[in-house]
Design a protein around this motif. Structure first.
Motif, PDB file in Angstrom:
ATOM      1  N   HIS A  22      11.687 -19.467  14.450  1.00  9.82           N
ATOM      2  CA  HIS A  22      11.752 -18.433  13.431  1.00  9.82           C
ATOM      3  C   HIS A  22      10.906 -17.413  13.897  1.00  9.82           C
ATOM      4  CE1 HIS A  22      11.891 -20.894   9.979  1.00  9.82           C
ATOM      5  NE2 HIS A  22      10.562 -21.281  10.362  1.00  9.82           N
ATOM      6  N   THR A  23      11.660 -17.241  15.433  1.00  8.85           N
ATOM      7  CA  THR A  23      11.361 -15.964  16.115  1.00  8.85           C
ATOM      8  C   THR A  23      12.801 -15.490  16.327  1.00  8.85           C
ATOM      9  OG1 THR A  23      12.479 -17.218  18.190  1.00  8.85           O
ATOM     10  CG2 THR A  23       9.916 -16.944  17.987  1.00  8.85           C
ATOM     11  N   VAL A  24      12.402 -13.717  16.562  1.00  7.39           N
ATOM     12  CA  VAL A  24      13.509 -12.372  16.464  1.00  7.39           C
ATOM     13  C   VAL A  24      13.300 -12.075  17.885  1.00  7.39           C
ATOM     14  CG1 VAL A  24      14.059 -10.442  15.448  1.00  7.39           C
ATOM     15  CG2 VAL A  24      13.343 -12.801  13.972  1.00  7.39           C
ATOM     16  N   SER A  25      14.323 -11.734  18.394  1.00  9.92           N
ATOM     17  CA  SER A  25      14.469 -11.208  19.399  1.00  9.92           C
ATOM     18  C   SER A  25      15.881 -10.319  19.578  1.00  9.92           C
ATOM     19  CB  SER A  25      13.951 -11.621  20.589  1.00  9.92           C
ATOM     20  OG  SER A  25      15.191 -12.833  20.970  1.00  9.92           O
ATOM     21  N   LEU A  26      15.450  -8.834  20.663  1.00  6.46           N
ATOM     22  CA  LEU A  26      16.642  -8.232  20.486  1.00  6.46           C
ATOM     23  C   LEU A  26      16.467  -8.536  22.631  1.00  6.46           C
ATOM     24  CD1 LEU A  26      18.670  -5.786  19.752  1.00  6.46           C
ATOM     25  CD2 LEU A  26      16.782  -3.888  20.967  1.00  6.46           C
ATOM     26  N   LEU A  27      17.974  -8.724  22.167  1.00  4.10           N
ATOM     27  CA  LEU A  27      18.871  -9.287  23.788  1.00  4.10           C
ATOM     28  C   LEU A  27      19.475  -7.544  24.172  1.00  4.10           C
ATOM     29  CD1 LEU A  27      19.641 -10.692  26.403  1.00  4.10           C
ATOM     30  CD2 LEU A  27      21.290 -11.312  24.916  1.00  4.10           C
ATOM     31  N   VAL A  28      19.268  -6.838  25.187  1.00  7.55           N
ATOM     32  CA  VAL A  28      19.632  -5.980  25.586  1.00  7.55           C
ATOM     33  C   VAL A  28      20.529  -6.496  27.180  1.00  7.55           C
ATOM     34  CG1 VAL A  28      19.161  -3.611  27.100  1.00  7.55           C
ATOM     35  CG2 VAL A  28      17.421  -4.147  24.526  1.00  7.55           C
ATOM     36  N   GLU A  29      21.183  -5.286  27.074  1.00  7.60           N
ATOM     37  CA  GLU A  29      22.149  -5.681  28.724  1.00  7.60           C
ATOM     38  C   GLU A  29      22.927  -4.101  28.577  1.00  7.60           C
ATOM     39  OE1 GLU A  29      25.101  -8.563  28.960  1.00  7.60           O
ATOM     40  OE2 GLU A  29      24.419  -8.902  26.541  1.00  7.60           O
ATOM     41  N   ASP A  30      22.119  -3.239  29.734  1.00  5.48           N
ATOM     42  CA  ASP A  30      22.548  -2.224  29.717  1.00  5.48           C
ATOM     43  C   ASP A  30      22.472  -1.849  31.411  1.00  5.48           C
ATOM     44  OD1 ASP A  30      22.734   0.712  30.215  1.00  5.48           O
ATOM     45  OD2 ASP A  30      20.678   1.352  29.917  1.00  5.48           O
ATOM     46  N   HIS A  31      23.941  -1.514  31.389  1.00  4.89           N
ATOM     47  CA  HIS A  31      25.165  -1.660  32.796  1.00  4.89           C
ATOM     48  C   HIS A  31      25.416  -0.279  32.956  1.00  4.89           C
ATOM     49  CE1 HIS A  31      25.808  -5.615  33.138  1.00  4.89           C
ATOM     50  NE2 HIS A  31      25.871  -5.596  31.389  1.00  4.89           N
ATOM     51  N   ASP A  32      24.082   0.746  32.994  1.00  4.54           N
ATOM     52  CA  ASP A  32      24.317   1.541  33.758  1.00  4.54           C
ATOM     53  C   ASP A  32      24.815   1.784  35.394  1.00  4.54           C
ATOM     54  OD1 ASP A  32      24.776   4.963  34.335  1.00  4.54           O
ATOM     55  OD2 ASP A  32      23.010   5.127  32.497  1.00  4.54           O
ATOM     56  N   LEU A  33      25.412   2.036  35.490  1.00  8.14           N
ATOM     57  CA  LEU A  33      26.161   2.098  36.883  1.00  8.14           C
ATOM     58  C   LEU A  33      25.506   3.497  37.691  1.00  8.14           C
ATOM     59  CD1 LEU A  33      29.763   0.261  36.741  1.00  8.14           C
ATOM     60  CD2 LEU A  33      27.213  -1.126  36.350  1.00  8.14           C
ATOM     61  N   SER A  34      24.847   4.299  37.271  1.00  9.58           N
ATOM     62  CA  SER A  34      23.940   5.700  37.136  1.00  9.58           C
ATOM     63  C   SER A  34      23.066   5.022  37.919  1.00  9.58           C
ATOM     64  CB  SER A  34      24.428   6.422  37.582  1.00  9.58           C
ATOM     65  OG  SER A  34      24.292   6.174  35.811  1.00  9.58           O
ATOM     66  N   MET A  35      22.242   4.069  37.024  1.00  8.73           N
ATOM     67  CA  MET A  35      20.808   3.888  37.333  1.00  8.73           C
ATOM     68  C   MET A  35      20.249   2.438  37.907  1.00  8.73           C
ATOM     69  SD  MET A  35      19.389   4.982  33.680  1.00  8.73           S
ATOM     70  CE  MET A  35      17.968   5.970  34.290  1.00  8.73           C
ATOM     71  N   ASP A  36      19.684   2.615  38.865  1.00  8.65           N
ATOM     72  CA  ASP A  36      19.014   0.775  39.450  1.00  8.65           C
ATOM     73  C   ASP A  36      18.253   0.220  38.365  1.00  8.65           C
ATOM     74  OD1 ASP A  36      15.464   1.498  40.001  1.00  8.65           O
ATOM     75  OD2 ASP A  36      16.576   3.225  41.097  1.00  8.65           O
ATOM     76  N   THR A  37      17.811  -0.935  38.947  1.00  4.97           N
ATOM     77  CA  THR A  37      17.406  -1.422  37.651  1.00  4.97           C
ATOM     78  C   THR A  37      16.311  -1.727  37.464  1.00  4.97           C
ATOM     79  OG1 THR A  37      17.150  -3.624  39.403  1.00  4.97           O
ATOM     80  CG2 THR A  37      19.754  -3.775  38.181  1.00  4.97           C
ATOM     81  N   ASP A  38      15.533  -1.641  38.249  1.00  7.59           N
ATOM     82  CA  ASP A  38      14.274  -0.888  37.866  1.00  7.59           C
ATOM     83  C   ASP A  38      13.752   0.104  37.050  1.00  7.59           C
ATOM     84  OD1 ASP A  38      13.376  -3.211  40.302  1.00  7.59           O
ATOM     85  OD2 ASP A  38      12.910  -1.607  41.553  1.00  7.59           O
ATOM     86  N   THR A  39      14.620   1.342  37.580  1.00  2.35           N
ATOM     87  CA  THR A  39      14.591   2.260  36.555  1.00  2.35           C
ATOM     88  C   THR A  39      15.277   1.484  34.441  1.00  2.35           C
ATOM     89  OG1 THR A  39      14.955   4.272  37.799  1.00  2.35           O
ATOM     90  CG2 THR A  39      14.694   4.518  36.082  1.00  2.35           C
ATOM     91  N   LEU A  40      15.877   0.707  34.956  1.00  4.23           N
ATOM     92  CA  LEU A  40      16.438   0.619  33.230  1.00  4.23           C
ATOM     93  C   LEU A  40      15.612  -0.089  32.999  1.00  4.23           C
ATOM     94  CD1 LEU A  40      20.326  -0.080  34.495  1.00  4.23           C
ATOM     95  CD2 LEU A  40      19.359   1.606  32.646  1.00  4.23           C
ATOM     96  N   ALA A  41      14.750  -1.072  33.786  1.00 11.00           N
ATOM     97  CA  ALA A  41      14.070  -2.082  33.315  1.00 11.00           C
ATOM     98  C   ALA A  41      12.324  -0.915  32.125  1.00 11.00           C
ATOM     99  CB  ALA A  41      13.728  -3.039  33.968  1.00 11.00           C
ATOM    100  N   ALA A  42      12.031   0.119  33.531  1.00  7.18           N
ATOM    101  CA  ALA A  42      11.357   0.838  32.849  1.00  7.18           C
ATOM    102  C   ALA A  42      11.593   1.686  31.722  1.00  7.18           C
ATOM    103  CB  ALA A  42      10.241   1.625  34.346  1.00  7.18           C
ATOM    104  N   LEU A  43      12.773   2.057  31.531  1.00 12.56           N
ATOM    105  CA  LEU A  43      12.872   3.083  30.289  1.00 12.56           C
ATOM    106  C   LEU A  43      13.358   1.938  29.039  1.00 12.56           C
ATOM    107  CD1 LEU A  43      15.877   4.903  31.376  1.00 12.56           C
ATOM    108  CD2 LEU A  43      14.171   5.798  31.119  1.00 12.56           C
ATOM    109  N   TRP A  44      13.565   0.495  29.155  1.00 10.78           N
ATOM    110  CA  TRP A  44      14.090  -0.691  28.264  1.00 10.78           C
ATOM    111  C   TRP A  44      12.361  -0.740  28.028  1.00 10.78           C
ATOM    112  CZ3 TRP A  44      17.474  -0.672  24.755  1.00 10.78           C
ATOM    113  CH2 TRP A  44      18.297   0.363  24.905  1.00 10.78           C
ATOM    114  N   GLU A  45      11.308  -0.744  28.753  1.00 12.91           N
ATOM    115  CA  GLU A  45       9.774  -1.196  27.801  1.00 12.91           C
ATOM    116  C   GLU A  45       9.508  -0.082  27.118  1.00 12.91           C
ATOM    117  OE1 GLU A  45       7.607  -3.196  28.639  1.00 12.91           O
ATOM    118  OE2 GLU A  45       8.881  -5.173  29.862  1.00 12.91           O
TER     119      GLU A  45
END
Length: 136
Positions: A100-123
């Motif tokens: 009974h869990t619900v989650s949102l799986l996010v894939e952000d493949h913005d090639l102009s941004m580094d992964t740490d920046t994307l992770a912080a934005l999504w948080e």
């Protein structure tokens, strides 16, 4: 990292799963697939018309356009950015009947941004999404 399992590599962008227990899949779908919903948590103003997505990050002309390239009603939505068709965002609702869990799986493949920046934005995005869903 609270309530998130993430895999991030430079080659593929960002991928994270965010726990949204207490929210229904239908309410999550409304937040990720409508202008009103996206404007409450993703960006100050989002215009989603047909398969066109226009994201206004501020009122000073910082905006970006995309096309919805894949979607299944109530399940997932993906759009590719017009200025870089290789870059895309895909959001998938994951509901587990057994636990009974619900989650949102996010894939952000913005090639102009580094992964740490994307992770912080999504948080930050997910923190705002939880508030709009009444669970944060």
């Amino acid at each position: 990292m609270k309530n998130r399992r993430a895999v991030a590599t430079q080659r593929v962008g960002f991928r994270g799963e965010f726990l949204l227990d207490g929210a229904s899949p239908k309410s999550i779908w409304n937040q990720i697939s409508s202008s009103r919903g996206l404007s409450e948590w993703f960006a100050p103003h989002v215009d989603l018309t047909g398969i066109s997505v226009h994201v206004f990050w501020d009122n000073k002309g910082d905006d970006r356009e995309a096309t919805i390239t894949d979607a299944e009603d109530g399940s997932y939505i993906q759009w590719n950015w017009e200025d870089d068709p290789e870059s895309f965002i895909r959001m998938t609702i994951v509901a587990t009947e057994l636990s009974h869990t619900v989650s949102l799986l996010v894939e952000d493949h913005d090639l102009s941004m580094d992964t740490d920046t994307l992770a912080a934005l999504w948080e930050k995005h997910i923190d705002r999404l939880k508030i709009t869903l009444g669970i944060g």
